[in-house]
Motif scaffolding. Sequence first.
Motif, PDB file in Angstrom:
ATOM      1  N   GLU A 373       0.806  -1.218   0.000  1.00 30.28           N
ATOM      2  CA  GLU A 373       0.000   0.000   0.000  1.00 30.28           C
ATOM      3  C   GLU A 373       0.842   1.273   0.000  1.00 30.28           C
ATOM      4  O   GLU A 373       0.280   2.370  -0.030  1.00 30.28           O
ATOM      5  N   LEU A 374       2.159   1.142   0.031  1.00 22.44           N
ATOM      6  CA  LEU A 374       3.005   2.333  -0.013  1.00 22.44           C
ATOM      7  C   LEU A 374       2.828   3.053  -1.342  1.00 22.44           C
ATOM      8  O   LEU A 374       2.549   2.427  -2.366  1.00 22.44           O
ATOM      9  N   PRO A 375       2.994   4.372  -1.374  1.00 22.04           N
ATOM     10  CA  PRO A 375       2.545   5.151  -2.535  1.00 22.04           C
ATOM     11  C   PRO A 375       3.412   5.082  -3.783  1.00 22.04           C
ATOM     12  O   PRO A 375       2.953   5.438  -4.860  1.00 22.04           O
ATOM     13  N   THR A 376       4.662   4.659  -3.670  1.00 24.44           N
ATOM     14  CA  THR A 376       5.525   4.652  -4.854  1.00 24.44           C
ATOM     15  C   THR A 376       6.086   3.259  -5.100  1.00 24.44           C
ATOM     16  O   THR A 376       6.250   2.452  -4.177  1.00 24.44           O
ATOM     17  N   LEU A 377       6.403   3.019  -6.358  1.00 27.57           N
ATOM     18  CA  LEU A 377       6.980   1.733  -6.753  1.00 27.57           C
ATOM     19  C   LEU A 377       8.280   1.467  -6.012  1.00 27.57           C
ATOM     20  O   LEU A 377       8.510   0.363  -5.507  1.00 27.57           O
ATOM     21  N   ALA A 378       9.145   2.481  -5.927  1.00 22.82           N
ATOM     22  CA  ALA A 378      10.449   2.297  -5.285  1.00 22.82           C
ATOM     23  C   ALA A 378      10.285   1.927  -3.812  1.00 22.82           C
ATOM     24  O   ALA A 378      10.990   1.045  -3.299  1.00 22.82           O
ATOM     25  N   ARG A 379       9.370   2.603  -3.127  1.00 26.35           N
ATOM     26  CA  ARG A 379       9.169   2.307  -1.705  1.00 26.35           C
ATOM     27  C   ARG A 379       8.560   0.933  -1.509  1.00 26.35           C
ATOM     28  O   ARG A 379       8.912   0.222  -0.554  1.00 26.35           O
ATOM     29  N   ARG A 380       7.654   0.528  -2.381  1.00 21.71           N
ATOM     30  CA  ARG A 380       7.068  -0.818  -2.262  1.00 21.71           C
ATOM     31  C   ARG A 380       8.141  -1.885  -2.440  1.00 21.71           C
ATOM     32  O   ARG A 380       8.208  -2.851  -1.667  1.00 21.71           O
ATOM     33  N   ARG A 381       8.975  -1.711  -3.456  1.00 16.72           N
ATOM     34  CA  ARG A 381      10.024  -2.710  -3.696  1.00 16.72           C
ATOM     35  C   ARG A 381      11.006  -2.759  -2.533  1.00 16.72           C
ATOM     36  O   ARG A 381      11.400  -3.839  -2.079  1.00 16.72           O
ATOM     37  N   GLU A 382      11.423  -1.590  -2.058  1.00 16.80           N
ATOM     38  CA  GLU A 382      12.389  -1.537  -0.956  1.00 16.80           C
ATOM     39  C   GLU A 382      11.839  -2.235   0.286  1.00 16.80           C
ATOM     40  O   GLU A 382      12.547  -3.013   0.938  1.00 16.80           O
ATOM     41  N   ARG A 383      10.575  -1.961   0.607  1.00 19.27           N
ATOM     42  CA  ARG A 383       9.998  -2.542   1.820  1.00 19.27           C
ATOM     43  C   ARG A 383       9.761  -4.037   1.661  1.00 19.27           C
ATOM     44  O   ARG A 383      10.027  -4.820   2.581  1.00 19.27           O
ATOM     45  N   LEU A 384       9.250  -4.460   0.506  1.00 17.94           N
ATOM     46  CA  LEU A 384       9.029  -5.888   0.282  1.00 17.94           C
ATOM     47  C   LEU A 384      10.343  -6.661   0.321  1.00 17.94           C
ATOM     48  O   LEU A 384      10.402  -7.780   0.827  1.00 17.94           O
ATOM     49  N   LEU A 385      11.401  -6.049  -0.197  1.00 13.17           N
ATOM     50  CA  LEU A 385      12.714  -6.694  -0.162  1.00 13.17           C
ATOM     51  C   LEU A 385      13.179  -6.872   1.275  1.00 13.17           C
ATOM     52  O   LEU A 385      13.707  -7.925   1.651  1.00 13.17           O
ATOM     53  N   ALA A 386      12.943  -5.854   2.093  1.00 12.95           N
ATOM     54  CA  ALA A 386      13.350  -5.937   3.500  1.00 12.95           C
ATOM     55  C   ALA A 386      12.557  -6.996   4.251  1.00 12.95           C
ATOM     56  O   ALA A 386      13.073  -7.628   5.178  1.00 12.95           O
ATOM     57  N   LEU A 387      11.309  -7.209   3.846  1.00 12.62           N
ATOM     58  CA  LEU A 387      10.444  -8.163   4.547  1.00 12.62           C
ATOM     59  C   LEU A 387      10.603  -9.594   4.062  1.00 12.62           C
ATOM     60  O   LEU A 387      10.161 -10.525   4.726  1.00 12.62           O
ATOM     61  N   SER A 388      11.215  -9.780   2.899  1.00 12.80           N
ATOM     62  CA  SER A 388      11.257 -11.102   2.267  1.00 12.80           C
ATOM     63  C   SER A 388      12.458 -11.889   2.775  1.00 12.80           C
ATOM     64  O   SER A 388      13.560 -11.781   2.232  1.00 12.80           O
ATOM     65  N   SER A 389      12.236 -12.679   3.786  1.00 15.93           N
ATOM     66  CA  SER A 389      13.337 -13.457   4.372  1.00 15.93           C
ATOM     67  C   SER A 389      13.861 -14.507   3.412  1.00 15.93           C
ATOM     68  O   SER A 389      14.993 -14.965   3.543  1.00 15.93           O
ATOM     69  N   LEU A 390      13.033 -14.901   2.439  1.00 11.83           N
ATOM     70  CA  LEU A 390      13.455 -15.899   1.458  1.00 11.83           C
ATOM     71  C   LEU A 390      13.703 -15.276   0.097  1.00 11.83           C
ATOM     72  O   LEU A 390      13.800 -15.976  -0.907  1.00 11.83           O
ATOM     73  N   GLY A 391      13.798 -13.954   0.047  1.00  9.31           N
ATOM     74  CA  GLY A 391      14.102 -13.282  -1.208  1.00  9.31           C
ATOM     75  C   GLY A 391      12.854 -12.801  -1.922  1.00  9.31           C
ATOM     76  O   GLY A 391      11.749 -13.307  -1.714  1.00  9.31           O
TER      77      GLY A 391
END
Length: 622
Positions: A373-391
Amino acid sequence: MIVGTAGHIDHGKTTLVRALTGVDTDRLPEEKARGISIELGYAYLDVPDHEERLGFIDVPGHEKLVHTMLAGASGIDFALLLVAADDGVMPQTREHLAVLSLLGLRRGAVVITKADRAESSRVEALQEEVRALLAGTGLDAVPILAASAQTGQGVNELRELLFETARQTPPRACRGLAARLAVDRAFSLDGVGTVVTGTLHAGEIAVGDELFIQGHRARVKSLHAQNRAVERAQAGQRCAVALAGLAREDAPRGQWLTAPAVALATDRFDARLTLWPGEAKPLRSGQRVHVHLGAQSVMASVAVLEGDAIDPGASARVQLVCHAPVGAWRGDRLVLRDAGASRTMAGGVVLDPFAPARYRRTPERLAELAACELPTLARRRERLLALSSLGLDLARFAQAEGLAQALQGWALGDDAAAALTTRLLAALADFHQQSPEELGPDAARLRRLVAPRIAEPLWRDLLAGLRAAGRIALRGAFVHLPEHGVQLSAIEERIAQKIAPRLAAAGVEGAWARDLAKDCAEPEPLMRATLARLARQGELHQVVKDLYCDTATMARLAAIARRISAEHGKVTAAAFRDATGLGRKRAIQHLEHFDRVGLLRRVGDEHRLRPDSGLFAQESTT
């Protein structure tokens, strides 16, 4: 700019569009005979001093045709809500307003039509009633005009309002996004073939492009945008696309015409929903609904992810489990109607088209949805990457976002990589402590010990990085800590040099320990001990007790097994025997060895390739 009409049946939508544009959008004989709109109608109007033109979508107002109205409403930029002066606010006025609000529309106007049929006091009172009706819908501040298509009252003022709004409307953002068109009509033309129409939601389409629809590829033969022949169309325009290589029945309403890279069909997706404040009851898990997304409609069941229900006027994340596959991309707007299709209930936005069937309410999953739900593509990717323990699967991320540039491979955040490395090194240390005589586990076995759910390409990248940094060592398919190794004595080194050419000459048949001892003139117990030590080192392989092959030979046999698996989906003893020239007994012994070391797994009388195993792959390419 796309302008969409809305309002109760017989409140003058088609008549007003005709007064504005000179085009009668009722095209079907039944529409002419009954005097009502049944299908979506279209008209266009040039904007003075502006290169673009207005496109009008005239939708039916009958309550039984709300699904048709929704097919057109999802692509509009500006809403015209019509209320007849002699009728006032009617049931479909309210439902169409709910649809517009739930689709997130914030630009529009209300037109009090048939103003010549009512006293001015009646029109003024109705304007006040409508203003109150708009409160809290997001359309609160839109202008309210009075008009009459018969006398011309207010028509010029409305036209100028539309012109000025069009001049101030920037083109829809299409850079970086792949083409997606929601098909709301399809037909065949003599000499042209199949033609689909719809609003281009994202990206661009050009003549000659290869596009994808309902499992079929088709080429764009010709193209009209806003009713003009063009070579290229962009997001926000009404398009008619002539497609080569596609039958009319393969392009029904509701399908998506997309760039191949982003084509998807999902039967479950996560979304954020808002329940319409006018609903009498909460929306509960398990409730069946009609989902309207783009031009498509499908039945689905609701699973509320936060609590068990959504109260009227409230918002929450949900998973929608669809009864048929749909196209859905992150950020797409949707509307829900009740199971009986009698009223509009809720609206929302797609968060993740690749929703999991399990663990969908865990804190980890809800954190991922918050990232979506973050407003920008870059922020969504950055946050999902940080949360993805398996990549993070970059290809799937790009597809969910509808990106024109396909991404490849996997990415692992710094914290996740550090945690994974810690677990890997600890697992190796534990293995060495428990099995000091062995060199180490093979890479596939280590993956099953450390992170069985991680993608195999990402696992290989992690091992390669750790090896380059000197934190692990690899010998063949075996992984070990650099300080751990099976050291050979001078005698064992001498014996290893003696047996190397004999094992190479023995090839796929292998060599027995007693024969090697005799040929090398070495004591048999010493030969057996040396062979066992070399096997633990990964230098050679014990197929059965006392029968050994060298690594190069095993790599050739593994390559044969992989080829058979690729061709037939399985490896049988007969196929392996014929491909290798071995006898049946020896072929079975090699296959059983591959089962033990993790290259294959036994399923009945067959052997299946383990997709996560990299055993012998490196040696077979050198």
